[in-house]
Motif scaffolding. Structure first.
Motif, PDB file in Angstrom:
ATOM      1  N   LEU A 150       0.668  -1.447  -0.078  1.00 56.78           N
ATOM      2  CA  LEU A 150      -0.084  -0.221  -0.015  1.00 56.78           C
ATOM      3  C   LEU A 150       0.931   1.135  -0.019  1.00 56.78           C
ATOM      4  N   ALA A 151       0.427   2.158  -1.028  1.00 55.98           N
ATOM      5  CA  ALA A 151       1.412   3.529  -1.168  1.00 55.98           C
ATOM      6  C   ALA A 151       0.513   4.655  -0.581  1.00 55.98           C
ATOM      7  N   THR A 152      -0.839   4.402  -0.764  1.00 58.59           N
ATOM      8  CA  THR A 152      -1.537   5.755  -0.630  1.00 58.59           C
ATOM      9  C   THR A 152      -3.223   5.473  -0.350  1.00 58.59           C
ATOM     10  N   ILE A 153      -3.712   6.172   0.374  1.00 59.67           N
ATOM     11  CA  ILE A 153      -5.136   5.975   0.570  1.00 59.67           C
ATOM     12  C   ILE A 153      -5.835   7.417   0.114  1.00 59.67           C
ATOM     13  N   VAL A 154      -6.347   7.267  -1.248  1.00 62.62           N
ATOM     14  CA  VAL A 154      -7.173   8.634  -1.758  1.00 62.62           C
ATOM     15  C   VAL A 154      -8.652   8.360  -1.381  1.00 62.62           C
TER      16      VAL A 154
ATOM     17  N   ARG B  18     -20.370  10.342   2.555  1.00 61.50           N
ATOM     18  CA  ARG B  18     -18.765  10.358   2.702  1.00 61.50           C
ATOM     19  C   ARG B  18     -18.011   9.781   1.752  1.00 61.50           C
ATOM     20  N   PRO B  19     -16.828  10.238   1.617  1.00 60.37           N
ATOM     21  CA  PRO B  19     -15.972   9.518   0.809  1.00 60.37           C
ATOM     22  C   PRO B  19     -15.555   8.396   0.942  1.00 60.37           C
ATOM     23  N   LYS B  20     -15.240   7.255   0.233  1.00 55.71           N
ATOM     24  CA  LYS B  20     -14.277   6.050   0.468  1.00 55.71           C
ATOM     25  C   LYS B  20     -13.039   6.196   0.402  1.00 55.71           C
ATOM     26  N   GLY B  21     -12.076   5.499   1.095  1.00 56.59           N
ATOM     27  CA  GLY B  21     -10.650   5.365   0.936  1.00 56.59           C
ATOM     28  C   GLY B  21     -10.012   4.328   0.025  1.00 56.59           C
ATOM     29  N   VAL B  22      -9.550   4.802  -1.111  1.00 54.49           N
ATOM     30  CA  VAL B  22      -9.349   4.192  -2.152  1.00 54.49           C
ATOM     31  C   VAL B  22      -7.817   3.553  -1.906  1.00 54.49           C
ATOM     32  N   MET B  23      -7.564   2.224  -1.679  1.00 55.28           N
ATOM     33  CA  MET B  23      -6.268   1.817  -1.585  1.00 55.28           C
ATOM     34  C   MET B  23      -5.415   1.524  -2.740  1.00 55.28           C
ATOM     35  N   LEU B  24      -4.367   2.468  -2.926  1.00 53.81           N
ATOM     36  CA  LEU B  24      -3.730   1.957  -4.146  1.00 53.81           C
ATOM     37  C   LEU B  24      -2.173   1.767  -3.648  1.00 53.81           C
ATOM     38  N   SER B  25      -1.479   0.783  -4.455  1.00 50.79           N
ATOM     39  CA  SER B  25      -0.364   0.175  -4.365  1.00 50.79           C
ATOM     40  C   SER B  25       0.879   1.013  -5.133  1.00 50.79           C
ATOM     41  N   HIS B  26       2.014   0.818  -4.991  1.00 55.10           N
ATOM     42  CA  HIS B  26       3.232   1.479  -5.775  1.00 55.10           C
ATOM     43  C   HIS B  26       2.700   0.868  -7.142  1.00 55.10           C
ATOM     44  N   HIS B  27       2.689  -0.423  -7.119  1.00 51.54           N
ATOM     45  CA  HIS B  27       2.626  -0.994  -8.606  1.00 51.54           C
ATOM     46  C   HIS B  27       1.274  -0.579  -9.438  1.00 51.54           C
ATOM     47  N   ASN B  28       0.085  -0.306  -8.592  1.00 50.97           N
ATOM     48  CA  ASN B  28      -0.791   0.112  -9.285  1.00 50.97           C
ATOM     49  C   ASN B  28      -0.729   1.486 -10.039  1.00 50.97           C
ATOM     50  N   ILE B  29      -0.188   2.542  -9.280  1.00 51.49           N
ATOM     51  CA  ILE B  29       0.284   3.670  -9.980  1.00 51.49           C
ATOM     52  C   ILE B  29       1.469   3.636 -11.178  1.00 51.49           C
ATOM     53  N   LEU B  30       2.436   3.072 -10.624  1.00 51.57           N
ATOM     54  CA  LEU B  30       3.640   3.027 -11.901  1.00 51.57           C
ATOM     55  C   LEU B  30       3.084   2.196 -13.082  1.00 51.57           C
ATOM     56  N   TRP B  31       2.164   1.267 -12.995  1.00 51.87           N
ATOM     57  CA  TRP B  31       1.645   0.358 -14.101  1.00 51.87           C
ATOM     58  C   TRP B  31       0.926   1.375 -14.869  1.00 51.87           C
ATOM     59  N   ASN B  32      -0.066   2.196 -14.214  1.00 50.32           N
ATOM     60  CA  ASN B  32      -1.179   3.001 -14.771  1.00 50.32           C
ATOM     61  C   ASN B  32      -0.179   4.241 -15.458  1.00 50.32           C
ATOM     62  N   ALA B  33       0.927   4.828 -14.978  1.00 45.02           N
ATOM     63  CA  ALA B  33       1.607   5.679 -15.465  1.00 45.02           C
ATOM     64  C   ALA B  33       2.348   5.238 -16.821  1.00 45.02           C
ATOM     65  N   ALA B  34       2.951   4.328 -16.703  1.00 42.87           N
ATOM     66  CA  ALA B  34       3.688   3.440 -17.792  1.00 42.87           C
ATOM     67  C   ALA B  34       2.895   3.350 -19.065  1.00 42.87           C
ATOM     68  N   ALA B  35       1.321   2.894 -18.775  1.00 43.73           N
ATOM     69  CA  ALA B  35       0.670   2.423 -19.863  1.00 43.73           C
ATOM     70  C   ALA B  35      -0.035   3.608 -20.417  1.00 43.73           C
ATOM     71  N   SER B  36      -0.140   4.824 -19.692  1.00 49.48           N
ATOM     72  CA  SER B  36      -0.646   6.137 -20.111  1.00 49.48           C
ATOM     73  C   SER B  36       0.531   6.635 -21.120  1.00 49.48           C
ATOM     74  N   LEU B  37       1.934   6.505 -20.731  1.00 46.80           N
ATOM     75  CA  LEU B  37       2.766   6.915 -21.415  1.00 46.80           C
ATOM     76  C   LEU B  37       2.940   6.138 -22.961  1.00 46.80           C
ATOM     77  N   ARG B  38       2.509   4.974 -22.939  1.00 45.00           N
ATOM     78  CA  ARG B  38       2.519   4.275 -24.009  1.00 45.00           C
ATOM     79  C   ARG B  38       1.370   4.798 -25.032  1.00 45.00           C
ATOM     80  N   ALA B  39       0.363   5.179 -24.582  1.00 38.90           N
ATOM     81  CA  ALA B  39      -0.736   5.828 -25.279  1.00 38.90           C
ATOM     82  C   ALA B  39      -0.536   7.258 -25.621  1.00 38.90           C
ATOM     83  N   VAL B  40       0.023   7.858 -24.782  1.00 38.34           N
ATOM     84  CA  VAL B  40       0.213   9.415 -25.219  1.00 38.34           C
ATOM     85  C   VAL B  40       1.642   9.668 -24.352  1.00 38.34           C
ATOM     86  N   PRO B  41       2.779   9.483 -25.542  1.00 34.14           N
ATOM     87  CA  PRO B  41       4.256   9.736 -24.884  1.00 34.14           C
ATOM     88  C   PRO B  41       4.289  11.233 -24.437  1.00 34.14           C
ATOM     89  N   ALA B  42       5.364  11.221 -23.309  1.00 32.49           N
ATOM     90  CA  ALA B  42       5.923  12.603 -22.841  1.00 32.49           C
ATOM     91  C   ALA B  42       7.231  12.605 -23.073  1.00 32.49           C
TER      92      ALA B  42
END
Length: 607
Positions: free
Chosen positions: A191-195, A203-227
């Motif tokens: 677990l890296a963050t609770i958003v 009331r909002p719910k606390g979404v639990m995201l891991s390091h890999h959740n976010i890293l994988w998403n950022a990498a896949a986003s870069l394959r779709a729209v490169p920076a």
């Protein structure tokens, strides 16, 4: 020699850090500082000096090491939660990276959140340390101090009156803290963050995201729209929201792009012109504001200027469609170079003049708004995501941009249409679950790992089209069902309306609560013989009838039962600060309805 040359990266070449190389979110910064130490990483405005300052990646890592050492002195164990309530600025990144390096779990709070909401999140998450930006925030939180007993330390970026022994000003807290930035060896799936989702109800719910959740998403986003390392992002959406955090913060570290922190939304227009970004992470509301300013200015211009503007938008849209291979060439396209020079280039200059991608999400992009700005040459790429998916699910690509859609799924993201036309999603970006809410987790993620988005959709030629929301439907007393979000989007096409919300659950007919454009209201009132400066004019039956008539014209394509019969008129906008909008500018429907409850009830009197 340029910073890029010193970093060893050729100009124009991608330099993406793979999730496996980074390992963790803090590992991203360590690896980026190793690869590109002297390249620009962050720009921020120093109000004391009245100038923009730049941090290199080496600077960022060195300073993050100090923050890591200071946090380590607090004696918190890996897995404990730390919260921050701060606007977008380098300190947000430094606190986050330092905490991630120690295996702490970061809980971001919206900087302008109300004290009771912030206290609830701090309590629910069990946060042990809190970073606050300014004295005003601490003053608000001091009113709910009894609910903050779980906090061991409170760090402030501004000096505050020390009525609480737990409070430390950042200067004192960092004093003597020194050491290298050394991320701990952690499980990437930890677990890296609770958003906490900024829900429009309850009331909002606390979404639990891991390091890999976010890293994988950022990498896949870069394959779709490169920076690229040469790209410059302008960060203005709240970093407490996952859209900005993943796409406007972690993704640039992964790609080696520089991020400039906008001073404020109020100063955004000036910052766009000064910073001249190449990439924007934005929401439709920003383009709505720009359109309204353009329309106001055009009303004061000669008829020829208004004609040229309309022609530029129409021919520009045809040019875009031709470039996307969706329509053939026509003689009208020959006018595009001149119209671009005379009209479109001036609009683009307002956005800095260098924009190559405007990633738009957080709320639906009205088709007419997309057509207008894309027609004027703004490279809008609409996407879609959920906090529960870290967040990006799909995005349009520059070479296959269907603005009415939310694009194609990211590489590696599976989508399908389930019962009731619900969009289901599966990928390594799906959250770990909801914090302290296993029942809600079971409802959201089925046994096969499919995330139930709650959004209705269709898929055509690989593109996802969001068609509605399972729960976002008004059921009238007659049993007829109407989609309020679609109706509101249609009404907002009329420049008279700044904001609108349609209500009518289990009522005999619909009522629209309308925030009117001040200039539009003055013209309407004058035409009706009303005093626009008299608040009573907003409640005058003549004004209401005129507004309802205009709403009717906006809703001509909707079924007859989706008719707005009454309207509540106001000039007071709904804002994030007053709690009526979420940080991504979505209306908090229950709160808005409560604000206008008396006026809404009057619209139903006798029924």
């Amino acid at each position: 020699m340029s910073p890029r040359a010193r970093s060893g990266t050729a100009a124009g070449a991608p330099d993406v850090i793979a999730p496996e190389t980074a390992g963790t979110l803090a590992g991203l910064l360590r690896e980026r500082a190793r690869r590109s130490p002297e390249a620009p990483a962050y720009r921020h405005f120093d109000r004391g000096a009245g100038a923009w300052r730049t941090l290199t990646w080496a600077d960022a890592a060195r300073e993050a090491g100090r923050w890591q050492a200071a946090l380590a002195r607090e004696g918190l164990a890996p897995g404990e939660r730390v919260a921050l309530m701060c606007r977008n600025r380098p300190e947000w990144m430094l606190f986050d990276m330092a905490a991630q390096a120690l295996g702490l779990v970061v809980v971001p709070l919206y900087a302008e959140d109300r004290s009771d909401s912030a206290a609830w999140i701090i309590e629910h998450s069990g946060a042990r340390l809190l970073l606050v930006e300014e004295a005003a925030q601490w003053t608000r939180l001091a009113a709910v101090r009894e609910r903050l007993r779980g906090l061991k330390r409170i760090v402030t970026l501004e000096p505050v009156a020390r009525e609480d022994p737990r409070v430390r000003w950042i200067g004192r807290w960092l004093d003597g803290a020194d050491g290298p930035f050394e991320p701990a060896a952690l499980d990437p799936h930890a677990l890296a963050t609770i958003v906490y989702t900024s829900g429009t109800t309850g009331r909002p719910k606390g979404v639990m995201l891991s390091h890999h959740n976010i890293l994988w998403n950022a990498a896949a986003s870069l394959r779709a729209v490169p920076a690229l390392p040469e790209d410059l992002f302008l960060s203005f959406l709240p970093l407490s929201h996952t859209f900005e955090r993943t796409v406007g913060y972690y993704l640039p570290v992964m790609a080696g792009s520089c991020v400039a922190y906008a001073r404020s939304i109020r100063e955004l227009a000036e910052d766009l012109a000064t910073v001249r970004p190449t990439v924007l992470v934005t929401v439709p509301r920003i383009f709505e504001r720009v359109r309204r300013r353009l329309e106001e200015q055009l009303r004061a211009r000669p008829a020829l200027a208004r004609h040229l503007f309309r022609a530029a938008a129409e021919v520009g849209w045809a040019h875009f469609q031709h470039a996307q291979h969706r329509r053939g060439w026509s003689p009208a396209l020959a006018a595009w170079p001149a119209l671009h020079l005379l009209v479109a280039a001036r609009v683009l200059e307002r956005l800095g003049g260098r924009l190559r991608a405007a990633i738009c999400g957080g709320a639906p992009l009205p088709p007419e708004l997309g057509h207008l700005f894309i027609g004027l040459g703004v490279p809008i790429l609409q996407g879609y995501g959920l906090t529960e998916h870290s967040p990006v699910i799909s995005v349009n690509r520059a070479e296959d941009n269907v603005p009415e859609s939310v694009g194609e799924p990211l590489p590696g993201v599976e989508v399908r249409i389930g019962p009731h036309e619900e969009l289901l999603v599966r990928s390594p970006s799906v959250m770990l679950g909801y914090w302290r809410d296993p029942e809600a987790t079971r409802r959201a993620i089925d046994r096969d790992g499919w995330l139930h988005t709650g959004d209705q959709a269709r898929i055509e030629r690989g593109h996802v089209f969001i068609t509605g929301r399972l729960k976002d439907v008004i059921v009238l007393a007659t049993g007829e069902k109407v989609p309020p979000a679609d109706m509101e989007m249609a009404i907002l096409e009329d420049a008279l309306f700044e904001q609108v919300m349609v209500v009518g659950e289990q009522r005999p007919y619909l009522v629209a609560v309308c925030v009117l454009d001040p200039d539009g209201w003055r013209r309407l009132a004058a035409g009706l013989g009303l005093d626009p400066d008299d608040p009573a004019s907003l409640a005058d039956p003549r004004a209401e009838r005129a507004v309802v008539e205009r709403i009717g014209r906006c809703l001509h394509a909707f079924p007859g039962y989706a008719e707005v019969r009454r309207a509540v008129l106001t000039l007071e906008p709904w804002t994030v600060e007053d709690g009526l909008l979420t940080p991504t500018l979505k209306p908090r429907r229950q709160r808005i309805e409560a604000r206008h409850a008396e006026a809404i009830a009057a619209c139903y009197a006798g029924h």
